[in-house]
Design an enzyme around this catalytic site. Structure first.
Site, PDB file in Angstrom:
ATOM      1  N   ASP A 504       0.863  -1.184   0.000  1.00 39.30           N
ATOM      2  CA  ASP A 504       0.000   0.000   0.000  1.00 39.30           C
ATOM      3  C   ASP A 504       0.901   1.235   0.000  1.00 39.30           C
ATOM      4  OD1 ASP A 504      -2.249   1.571   0.146  1.00 39.30           O
ATOM      5  OD2 ASP A 504      -2.799   0.997   2.187  1.00 39.30           O
ATOM      6  N   GLU A 507       2.708   5.117  -3.928  1.00 36.99           N
ATOM      7  CA  GLU A 507       2.659   6.086  -5.033  1.00 36.99           C
ATOM      8  C   GLU A 507       3.974   6.861  -5.239  1.00 36.99           C
ATOM      9  OE1 GLU A 507      -1.023   4.699  -3.750  1.00 36.99           O
ATOM     10  OE2 GLU A 507       0.310   5.943  -2.553  1.00 36.99           O
ATOM     11  N   ASP A 585      -9.167   3.599  -1.929  1.00 36.46           N
ATOM     12  CA  ASP A 585     -10.042   3.949  -0.801  1.00 36.46           C
ATOM     13  C   ASP A 585     -11.416   4.409  -1.266  1.00 36.46           C
ATOM     14  OD1 ASP A 585      -7.853   3.327   0.695  1.00 36.46           O
ATOM     15  OD2 ASP A 585      -7.304   5.389   1.151  1.00 36.46           O
TER      16      ASP A 585
END
Length: 922
Positions: A504, A507, A585
């Site tokens: 997770d 980015e 999300d």
């Protein structure tokens, strides 16, 4: 405001007179406060993210007609078999660029524009793509040459290069496919020396207290790509928007170009052009008779405008840096375009079979007792599942690859207990490394110099879940190799071969960075600025982690180690070779359920089919109806996981009342029934690059009414699904495309051909699902607790006949876990029904070893849909002699059936061998 912690500037703390050490302590304390606050209080804040007008490289190029400044120097043109080269002259500055156009045998043309190699502009490294295609070229034939243009042909593709100004026109089979710089929007900013009168934004840019130093100055590129006579374009994920991309010259929010810049977007909106966690700079244009695709291999921040007129779709692509490296796929159809793209970027890695079952996740399952309770809950409620997940709270203070010993004192025993029932576990591993000298990951990486540097050359210090954090420079092959070694059983204490990984925040997410990410003037391997390779950080971290599980697998089984399973949030072209992604999300809202379908369809159309959306929505609390409808759709997601936020109510499938539990049980069992078909589809994705979920137009490419349909979808070529995406629905309009025969998947009844759209009554028990005539679908119908428990179960074949009374399909089988299939240890059978004969033959696949695996399993039932009526019924001749009378009986997939099928029961057909069954009317 505590909820603004992600964008908090260190300068604010320093103004209060704090030392750096005190600043770190202060922000760490602030993070602790924030983590106790319900996260939904910090919903998506559009003003915290840049738009084109606030980004200098975009604003100075958007809709600016500079393309007339670029001419091809006719005397520079050289044709060398499959490659044409020439010089582009920027007349405004007297600068020369190098133009190269190459024809490749795999169905595409590659266009390169760059400055001299001595300038050293960034190019995406070759390891992002696959190898082998570079040298497979197909020669150009020179059709004509004048002082104004040169015309070339290669196969069915024609390329016309116009000199003054520079433009390129590509046609396929005589039909215009793509025009480059036809609107004079092309621009290529060359490297230069700093001048006193340079415009603002050339050498420095500030945003919300952050300053980007831009040491190389302006180097943006604008690509002008027009699709003549098209009305629909698709692709450029990731964003929560329509399947057919809307024009970006309309009302807000669609007056803003689509953005490709991987960001941690908190609680994103459900209908918005804003870019999310991943970027694939691929676009498909489709019209009746032609599909064309483009792929700009560029990892910098990018904006894409889409402007639709009656005669064309015009697009402008603006990247902050890099070069033009444009692939134009000219195969003519969507499958051909995706197959060509896969030859460049790679196909989908064949996943382990367990990973296609159901995954249960929550931030966070609290401790070992909670894990045991959830696991036993699935068994006591007879709901199958395969994987239980642990989020960040399982670690020792957000130190990844560790365990909180007070909550998980016996992690090995916990995993082995799950594995005893055929189940696996996943733990989260994020890219931020807690800056703690007693933490072995940090200390080893710091000593070896493995971290990303700031612009001054020191280790970058950003803020994330642990507080002060460093970030591994995974763009370096050396760092990725080191990172992979951390996943061996001796290094990752408490891990077992049953433990898999979730990446997770890759980015990368930096809570106190500009737009919640890393500064663009940070430095990576090779002294590359982060601005150049930002969109690659996620895929490289994903790669390194997956290589770690491969390394672990090879230690456990040196001959055929287990395939890795690593879920990633960030992605780029090529991620499909590494592992799955999810859409991040989302929220427990009907609108988010609805938009999940075009989001996943878009990912499939851009080469990343192994994807899913969190069932139930990550934020918020779904009611029983929304939860039920989401599971009923989610069973068709390639990646099928339920997940929920820390502050939400518990929502295991049995917590919504007995009726809802029964409906969710039926839905999840339906997923397991479909696993043979889904796994077979993944094999085709693995060998050919084809998507799992498909828009209707992909299967019916000449039906113009379907080109924008996103309310329903195909699963492979054989099944059509109509989600219910609103509350209180008792009937829906279903589009069943003309040119095919359709059967209700619950009853087996053939749907009478009517108009394009049919009104269908629905209940809470199921959503409309149909078999498409002409297909044979393999199933496994016995209820089991996990995919492992299905291993020895027999198969059912659903034979859905088309108007000619024919059907075909296939079944792929291997050990479901290892790489042995790459050495031919697999079984792939083709099933064909024609002239009332059902046959099974071995499938031979080009480019892969022939399958040699045999298995003891059999075909337990064959369900025929659409056989001609026979008053006395049918009998089956097996192998030409053994007669069995067929029954009229239920189809039995997801619910009790009506009698609309002819069923051959217990024929004893061996899956591994050739056979024939002849159907004879009595």
């Amino acid at each position: 405001s505590a909820t603004d912690y992600k964008s908090a500037s260190p300068n604010l703390i320093l103004l209060l007179g704090f030392t750096e050490r005190a600043m770190r302590a202060a922000i760490a304390s602030l993070l602790l406060v924030v983590l106790a606050i319900p996260q939904h209080a910090a919903a998506f804040k559009e003003n915290e993210f840049k738009k084109c007008a606030q980004t200098s490289f975009c604003s100075r190029n958007r809709n600016v007609h500079q393309g007339a400044n670029f001419d091809v120097v006719p005397a520079s043109i050289v044709l060398n078999t499959a490659t044409i080269t020439g010089t582009l002259l920027n007349k405004a500055f007297g600068k020369h660029l190098q133009l190269t156009v190459t024809s490749h045998a795999d169905g595409f043309v590659r266009v390169l524009v760059d400055e001299s190699p001595s300038v050293g502009r960034y190019q995406v490294p070759s390891d992002v793509l696959v190898s082998g295609w570079e040298n497979k070229k197909q020669g150009f034939k020179e059709e004509s040459r004048t002082s104004a243009a040169i015309t070339l042909s290669t196969g069915e593709t024609k390329v016309v290069l116009h000199f003054q100004p520079f433009s390129l026109a590509i046609s396929v089979k005589g039909v215009a496919a793509l025009q480059i710089n036809s609107r004079n929007l092309f621009n290529f900013e060359h490297r230069r020396q700093k001048q006193e009168d340079d415009p603002a934004g050339y050498w420095e840019e500030s945003w919300m207290g952050h300053t980007d130093s831009k040491p190389k100055g302006p180097e943006a590129i604008s690509l002008d790509l027009v699709f003549p006579s098209f009305q629909h374009v698709y692709g450029i994920p990731e964003r929560a928007t329509s399947l057919s991309l809307r024009s970006t010259n309309g009302a807000a929010p669609y007056g803003e170009p689509y953005r490709l810049y991987n960001l941690d977007v908190f609680e994103y909106l459900d209908d918005h052009p804003f870019g999310l966690y991943g970027s694939i700079p691929v676009m498909l244009a489709h019209k009746k008779g032609l599909t064309v695709g483009v792929f700009w291999l560029n990892a910098a921040e990018m904006f894409v405008d889409v402007v639709k007129t009656r005669s064309e779709v015009g697009t402008q692509w603006i990247a902050e840096s890099g070069i033009v490296d444009l692939f134009v796929f000219t195969g003519g159809s969507a499958p051909a375009v995706l197959s060509s793209y896969a030859r460049v970027a790679g196909t989908t890695a064949l996943p382990q079979l367990f990973s296609l079952g159901y995954h249960q996740c929550r931030w966070n399952y609290k401790d070992e007792a909670d894990v045991k309770m959830v696991d036993s809950g699935f068994d006591s409620h007879e709901i199958p599942y395969d994987v239980l997940w642990l989020d960040i709270e399982h670690t020792n203070g957000k130190r990844y690859l560790t365990w909180d010993s007070s909550l998980f004192p016996r992690p090995v025993e916990m995993q082995e207990d799950l594995a005893s029932r055929g189940r696996q576990m996943v733990t989260i591993v994020d890219p931020h490394v807690k800056r703690d000298s007693s933490y072995y990951i940090f200390s080893e990486a710091e000593t070896a110099g493995h971290f990303v540097k700031n612009k001054h050359g020191s280790d970058f210090d950003g803020w994330c879940w642990p507080g002060s954090s460093s970030y591994l420079d995974v763009t370096s092959p050396v760092v990725r190799d080191w990172w992979a070694q951390q996943f061996t059983l001796d290094k990752y204490k408490g891990s077992t071969k049953h433990l898999y990984i979730w990446n997770d925040m890759n980015e990368p997410s930096v809570f106190n960075g500009p737009e919640i990410t890393m500064q663009k003037d940070n430095l990576h391997y090779g002294n590359v600025e982060h601005r150049d390779n930002h969109n690659l950080f996620g895929i490289y971290y994903h790669m390194g982690t997956a290589e770690g599980l491969k390394l672990r697998g090879s230690q456990v089984d040196p001959e055929n180690g287990d395939r890795p399973f690593v879920l990633s949030r960030a992605f780029f072209s090529g991620t499909q070779r590494v592992g799955p992604i999810w859409t991040g999300d989302n929220a427990a809202q009907w609108s988010h359920l609805k938009v999940s379908v075009p989001m996943l369809l878009t990912l499939g159309l851009t080469g990343l089919p192994y994807s899913g959306a969190d069932v139930g929505g990550f934020f918020g609390n779904p009611d029983a109806e929304l939860m039920t409808r989401w599971y009923q759709v989610g069973i068709y997601y390639p990646f099928f996981r339920g997940h929920a936020h820390l502050e939400t109510q518990r929502r295991e499938p049995w917590l919504f009342g007995e009726d809802t539990t029964a409906r969710i049980r039926t839905a999840v069992r339906g997923r397991y029934t479909l696993l043979p078909y889904i796994y077979t589809l993944f094999r085709f994705a693995n060998t050919s690059g084809l998507p799992i979920l498909r828009p209707l137009w992909y299967e019916f490419p000449d039906n113009e009414d379907l080109f924008a349909v996103e309310e329903e979808f195909m699963v492979g070529s054989a099944m059509l699904v109509k989600p219910i995406v609103a509350p209180g629905v008792s009937s829906v309009d279903v589009t069943l495309p003309a040119g095919a025969r359709w059967y209700d998947a619950l009853s087996g009844a053939m749907v009478p051909p009517k108009t394009r759209s049919q009104r269908v009554q629905v209940t809470m028990d199921a959503i409309p699902v149909y078999y498409r005539g002409g297909n044979i679908v393999p199933l496994r119908e016995r209820p089991r607790r996990s995919s492992v428990a299905q291993a020895a179960d027999p198969y059912t074949l659903v034979v859905a006949l088309d108007d000619k009374g024919e059907a075909s399909g296939s079944l792929y089988v291997d050990d479901g876990r290892s790489f042995a299939f790459q050495q031919g240890q697999y079984l792939h059978r083709d099933f064909t029904f024609k002239s009332l004969k059902l046959t099974s033959t071995v499938r031979l696949e080009s480019g892969v070893p022939n399958g040699t695996l045999t298995v003891p399993t059999t075909i337990e039932r064959v369900v025929f849909l659409g056989l001609p009526s026979s008053k006395r019924g049918y009998k089956a001749l097996i192998g030409g002699k053994h007669a069995v009378q067929l029954e009229t009986g239920p189809l039995t997939m997801l619910a009790p059936q009506h009698e609309n099928a002819v069923v051959l029961r217990k024929p004893g057909l061996q899956v591994s061998y050739d056979w024939q069954v002849e159907i004879v009317a009595l």
